[in-house]
Scaffold this motif. Structure first.
Motif, PDB file in Angstrom:
ATOM      1  N   GLU A 434     -21.980   4.091 -51.723  1.00  0.00           N
ATOM      2  CA  GLU A 434     -22.606   3.417 -50.574  1.00  0.00           C
ATOM      3  C   GLU A 434     -23.961   4.067 -50.301  1.00  0.00           C
ATOM      4  OE1 GLU A 434     -20.148   3.686 -47.069  1.00  0.00           O
ATOM      5  OE2 GLU A 434     -21.683   2.774 -45.785  1.00  0.00           O
ATOM      6  N   ASP A 435     -24.902   3.280 -49.854  1.00  0.00           N
ATOM      7  CA  ASP A 435     -26.211   3.825 -49.512  1.00  0.00           C
ATOM      8  C   ASP A 435     -26.052   4.972 -48.501  1.00  0.00           C
ATOM      9  OD1 ASP A 435     -29.177   3.730 -49.261  1.00  0.00           O
ATOM     10  OD2 ASP A 435     -28.637   3.230 -47.191  1.00  0.00           O
ATOM     11  N   ALA A 436     -26.669   6.112 -48.795  1.00  0.00           N
ATOM     12  CA  ALA A 436     -26.453   7.303 -47.967  1.00  0.00           C
ATOM     13  C   ALA A 436     -26.899   7.076 -46.521  1.00  0.00           C
ATOM     14  CB  ALA A 436     -27.204   8.491 -48.577  1.00  0.00           C
ATOM     15  N   ALA A 437     -28.020   6.375 -46.333  1.00  0.00           N
ATOM     16  CA  ALA A 437     -28.522   6.166 -44.959  1.00  0.00           C
ATOM     17  C   ALA A 437     -27.522   5.325 -44.159  1.00  0.00           C
ATOM     18  CB  ALA A 437     -29.891   5.488 -45.004  1.00  0.00           C
ATOM     19  N   ALA A 438     -26.972   4.297 -44.803  1.00  0.00           N
ATOM     20  CA  ALA A 438     -26.004   3.442 -44.104  1.00  0.00           C
ATOM     21  C   ALA A 438     -24.740   4.243 -43.775  1.00  0.00           C
ATOM     22  CB  ALA A 438     -25.657   2.235 -44.978  1.00  0.00           C
ATOM     23  N   LEU A 439     -24.343   5.082 -44.720  1.00  0.00           N
ATOM     24  CA  LEU A 439     -23.141   5.912 -44.504  1.00  0.00           C
ATOM     25  C   LEU A 439     -23.379   6.886 -43.339  1.00  0.00           C
ATOM     26  CD1 LEU A 439     -21.052   7.507 -47.342  1.00  0.00           C
ATOM     27  CD2 LEU A 439     -21.718   8.875 -45.385  1.00  0.00           C
ATOM     28  N   LEU A 440     -24.542   7.563 -43.383  1.00  0.00           N
ATOM     29  CA  LEU A 440     -24.824   8.569 -42.350  1.00  0.00           C
ATOM     30  C   LEU A 440     -25.035   7.934 -40.979  1.00  0.00           C
ATOM     31  CD1 LEU A 440     -26.952  10.889 -44.588  1.00  0.00           C
ATOM     32  CD2 LEU A 440     -25.008  11.644 -43.192  1.00  0.00           C
ATOM     33  N   ALA A 441     -25.439   6.675 -40.936  1.00  0.00           N
ATOM     34  CA  ALA A 441     -25.635   5.999 -39.646  1.00  0.00           C
ATOM     35  C   ALA A 441     -24.302   5.882 -38.895  1.00  0.00           C
ATOM     36  CB  ALA A 441     -26.243   4.608 -39.876  1.00  0.00           C
ATOM     37  N   ARG A 442     -23.208   5.979 -39.617  1.00  0.00           N
ATOM     38  CA  ARG A 442     -21.897   5.883 -38.963  1.00  0.00           C
ATOM     39  C   ARG A 442     -21.399   7.231 -38.440  1.00  0.00           C
ATOM     40  NH1 ARG A 442     -20.591   3.073 -43.533  1.00  0.00           N
ATOM     41  NH2 ARG A 442     -18.876   4.460 -44.105  1.00  0.00           N
ATOM     42  N   PHE A 443     -22.179   8.300 -38.663  1.00  0.00           N
ATOM     43  CA  PHE A 443     -21.728   9.622 -38.200  1.00  0.00           C
ATOM     44  C   PHE A 443     -21.693   9.678 -36.666  1.00  0.00           C
ATOM     45  CE2 PHE A 443     -22.671  13.799 -36.441  1.00  0.00           C
ATOM     46  CZ  PHE A 443     -21.582  14.501 -36.934  1.00  0.00           C
ATOM     47  N   ALA A 444     -20.617  10.181 -36.136  1.00  0.00           N
ATOM     48  CA  ALA A 444     -20.540  10.423 -34.688  1.00  0.00           C
ATOM     49  C   ALA A 444     -19.887  11.788 -34.482  1.00  0.00           C
ATOM     50  CB  ALA A 444     -19.691   9.344 -34.024  1.00  0.00           C
ATOM     51  N   PRO A 445     -20.347  12.560 -33.504  1.00  0.00           N
ATOM     52  CA  PRO A 445     -19.723  13.870 -33.275  1.00  0.00           C
ATOM     53  C   PRO A 445     -18.222  13.730 -33.026  1.00  0.00           C
ATOM     54  CG  PRO A 445     -21.699  13.604 -31.928  1.00  0.00           C
ATOM     55  CD  PRO A 445     -21.432  12.272 -32.565  1.00  0.00           C
ATOM     56  N   ALA A 446     -17.461  14.726 -33.474  1.00  0.00           N
ATOM     57  CA  ALA A 446     -15.998  14.638 -33.382  1.00  0.00           C
ATOM     58  C   ALA A 446     -15.525  14.498 -31.937  1.00  0.00           C
ATOM     59  CB  ALA A 446     -15.373  15.879 -34.019  1.00  0.00           C
ATOM     60  N   GLY A 447     -16.238  15.145 -31.001  1.00  0.00           N
ATOM     61  CA  GLY A 447     -15.831  15.070 -29.585  1.00  0.00           C
ATOM     62  C   GLY A 447     -14.869  16.185 -29.251  1.00  0.00           C
ATOM     63  N   ARG A 448     -13.642  16.047 -29.653  1.00  0.00           N
ATOM     64  CA  ARG A 448     -12.666  17.124 -29.436  1.00  0.00           C
ATOM     65  C   ARG A 448     -11.726  17.161 -30.632  1.00  0.00           C
ATOM     66  NH1 ARG A 448     -10.033  20.468 -25.739  1.00  0.00           N
ATOM     67  NH2 ARG A 448      -7.772  20.365 -25.850  1.00  0.00           N
ATOM     68  N   PHE A 449     -11.617  18.337 -31.248  1.00  0.00           N
ATOM     69  CA  PHE A 449     -10.732  18.477 -32.398  1.00  0.00           C
ATOM     70  C   PHE A 449      -9.274  18.399 -31.925  1.00  0.00           C
ATOM     71  CE2 PHE A 449     -14.167  21.622 -33.995  1.00  0.00           C
ATOM     72  CZ  PHE A 449     -14.953  20.578 -34.467  1.00  0.00           C
ATOM     73  N   ASP A 450      -8.403  17.896 -32.797  1.00  0.00           N
ATOM     74  CA  ASP A 450      -6.972  17.914 -32.490  1.00  0.00           C
ATOM     75  C   ASP A 450      -6.508  19.360 -32.345  1.00  0.00           C
ATOM     76  OD1 ASP A 450      -6.843  15.192 -32.621  1.00  0.00           O
ATOM     77  OD2 ASP A 450      -6.144  15.145 -34.712  1.00  0.00           O
ATOM     78  N   ARG A 451      -5.630  19.589 -31.380  1.00  0.00           N
ATOM     79  CA  ARG A 451      -5.081  20.933 -31.160  1.00  0.00           C
ATOM     80  C   ARG A 451      -3.706  21.054 -31.816  1.00  0.00           C
ATOM     81  NH1 ARG A 451     -10.217  21.085 -29.574  1.00  0.00           N
ATOM     82  NH2 ARG A 451     -10.663  22.953 -28.343  1.00  0.00           N
ATOM     83  N   SER A 452      -3.370  22.254 -32.223  1.00  0.00           N
ATOM     84  CA  SER A 452      -2.072  22.490 -32.861  1.00  0.00           C
ATOM     85  C   SER A 452      -0.931  22.371 -31.856  1.00  0.00           C
ATOM     86  CB  SER A 452      -2.053  23.888 -33.468  1.00  0.00           C
ATOM     87  OG  SER A 452      -0.752  24.213 -33.872  1.00  0.00           O
TER      88      SER A 452
END
Ligand SMILES: Cc1cc2nc3c(=O)[nH]c(=O)nc-3n(C[C@H](O)[C@H](O)[C@H](O)COP(=O)(O)OP(=O)(O)OC[C@H]3O[C@@H](n4cnc5c(N)ncnc54)[C@H](O)[C@@H]3O)c2cc1C
Length: 461
Positions: A434-452
């Motif tokens: 996939e085109d790298a720019a299109a792929l990276l445009a979908r990046f969003a910060p995780a927000g909060r990682f799952d906890r154990s």
């Protein structure tokens, strides 16, 4: 094992200085290739196993395991708990939870084996097959007659030892100081099934867990084979200079204090993994199950000279010291040892400076330079930081990129061609389709990682 000596050739002699895992591996390999081998060690076999800490975690992957198999050696993939991937969490300077991905090892596994166990078992085999083992701390003066008496002399005395005989390669050694302070401790108490670290990955305890803090450093847990306790876990932490973590690591003075420091680190910074970390216990029978220190990454010359002018070759950490952040040191040394043994077995001439230098140049081109570069990438070297940010963000979006990125620990060579953001994008596009720019445009910060939600009473230890 048949001797690879060609018919009519008199038995050639080799001396190896240093009986760490790299030196012993080369000694055994040369013995099996028909050399008459003497291995020099500053400690006897029992002390090598029981009186020192392991040199490092020594996690190794497929390419290194193939090198060991080529020497007819066990790479422990049937005995050690297997790593099938690497689970990554990255937090920003304000501890914002930014990137989470789980890279699967595609077609290979990792194993981290106690260097003392590996060296001990290979030394036993070396002795059984008629190798000569001399317990002596070899001084620069003592090396001279050894090199004079042997056709081939290799120095595998680690980062210290006799490494000063080999000049530092200034072009390849970009750091004038260590980039991190290190702390390790090996523990038991948790198993390796999918109930352990289940919040990170469906593979649970089959994946190692890596947490990165932009301002503090990095913390890693991974399955390990300890010489006495067997299947276990290793913690490895990296602290940036001047950080709070560095201050904490400096206080460690025993396995128990190192363990306490690690548990407090997870309580205060990496709480998503805390329940598993609190369930671990130190290994009572091994007071050397911890280590602290620092490595200045440096590449040395492949050939050096004794005071009397005899040529000797460098091997393992004596050739190149890597910060362990990308797990390259043990891997590099074992691959270098296998290549040297294979080349020496079929070489008919003298093991002179030209031969040693040529072998070393070929090793650097085949593995060493790439190992250095992947270490710089994972250290967040300013020259590679933009490339790293791009690759790590893309890994968070696409699992194929995640696998390719963690695959650089196994085969770092593809990184040699990535020197710009455009090249990083080409890599991302090539891996994902996939085109790298299109792929990276979908990046969003995780927000909060799952906890154990791990409960040690439910898990098998
Ligand atoms: C914290 C840490 C974690 C690591 N994690 C990884 C990892 O995950 N993956 C990886 O690939 N690598 C890793 N490494 C690197 C790896 O552990 C080393 O590259 C490897 O173990 C070095 O082996 P060696 O045999 O070259 O040297 P050493 O293990 O240092 O052996 C040298 C031997 O020579 C002996 N000696 C020294 N001087 C003399 C003398 N004058 N005469 C006789 N004997 C002498 C020493 O006592 C020692 O027994 C890590 C390193 C560290 C510090």
């Amino acid at each position: 094992m048949t001797s690879q000596n060609s018919a009519g050739r008199s038995t050639r002699t080799a001396a190896i200085i240093g009986a760490g895992q790299t030196g012993v591996t080369a000694a055994l390999g040369l013995l099996d290739a028909g050399f008459d081998v003497t291995l020099y060690s500053d400690r006897d076999q029992r002390a090598l196993r029981d009186d020192v800490p392991a040199t490092g975690t020594a996690l190794e992957f497929g390419e290194t395991q193939q090198a060991e198999a080529a020497l007819g050696l066990d790479s422990y993939t049937a005995r050690a708990p297997r790593h099938t991937g690497l689970s990554v969490r990255i937090a920003g300077p304000e501890r914002e939870e930014l990137i989470a991905f789980d890279g699967h090892f595609d077609g290979y596994v990792g194993v981290a084996v106690d260097t003392r166990l590996k060296a001990d078992e290979r030394l036993t085999r070396f002795l059984e097959r008629g190798g000569r083992f001399v317990v002596e701390q070899v001084s620069p003066a003592a090396l001279d007659p050894i090199a004079a008496a042997n056709d081939l002399t290799l120095v595998a005395t680690g980062r210290g030892g006799l490494s000063e005989l080999f000049p530092i390669d200034a072009e390849r050694s970009v750091y004038d100081a260590p980039q991190r302070s290190l702390l390790t401790v090996t523990v038991t108490g948790i198993g390796h099934d999918d109930s352990v670290f289940a919040h990170r990955s469906r593979a649970g305890g089959g994946h190692s867990g890596f947490s990165i803090f932009a301002d503090q450093g990095e913390g890693w847990w991974g399955p390990y084979l300890h010489k006495d306790a067997g299947p276990s876990w290793a913690f490895l932490g990296w602290a940036r200079p001047g950080s709070e973590w560095e201050r904490r690591f400096a206080a460690a003075d025993s396995a128990d204090s190192a363990h306490r420091i690690v548990q407090e680190l997870y309580r205060d910074f990496i709480d998503w993994d805390l329940p598993e970390v609190l369930a671990t216990q130190t290994i009572a029978e091994d007071p050397h199950s911890w280590l602290k220190g620092a490595v200045r990454p440096a590449v040395r010359s492949g050939a050096g000279h004794t005071a009397g002018g005899h040529v000797v070759g460098s091997l393992g950490d004596t050739s190149a010291a890597y910060d362990p952040i990308a797990g390259q040191g043990a891997q590099s040394g074992l691959i270098q040892a296998q290549r040297l043994v294979a080349a020496a077995a079929v070489h008919d001439g003298a093991f002179d400076e030209a031969w040693l230098g040529g072998q070393y140049a070929a090793f650097l081109a085949a593995r060493g330079d790439a190992a250095n570069k992947v270490t710089r990438l994972f250290l967040g070297d300013p020259e590679l930081a933009d490339i790293g940010n791009q690759l790590f963000a893309a890994a968070a979006v696409d699992s194929r990129v995640a696998s390719a990125l963690v695959g650089l620990l196994h085969r770092p060579q593809p990184l040699l061609g990535i020197d710009s953001l455009d090249a990083a994008n080409e890599f991302i596009t090539g891996v994902s389709g996939e085109d790298a720019a299109a792929l990276l445009a979908r990046f969003a910060p995780a927000g909060r990682f799952d906890r154990s939600a791990f409960s040690s009473t439910l898990a098998s230890a």
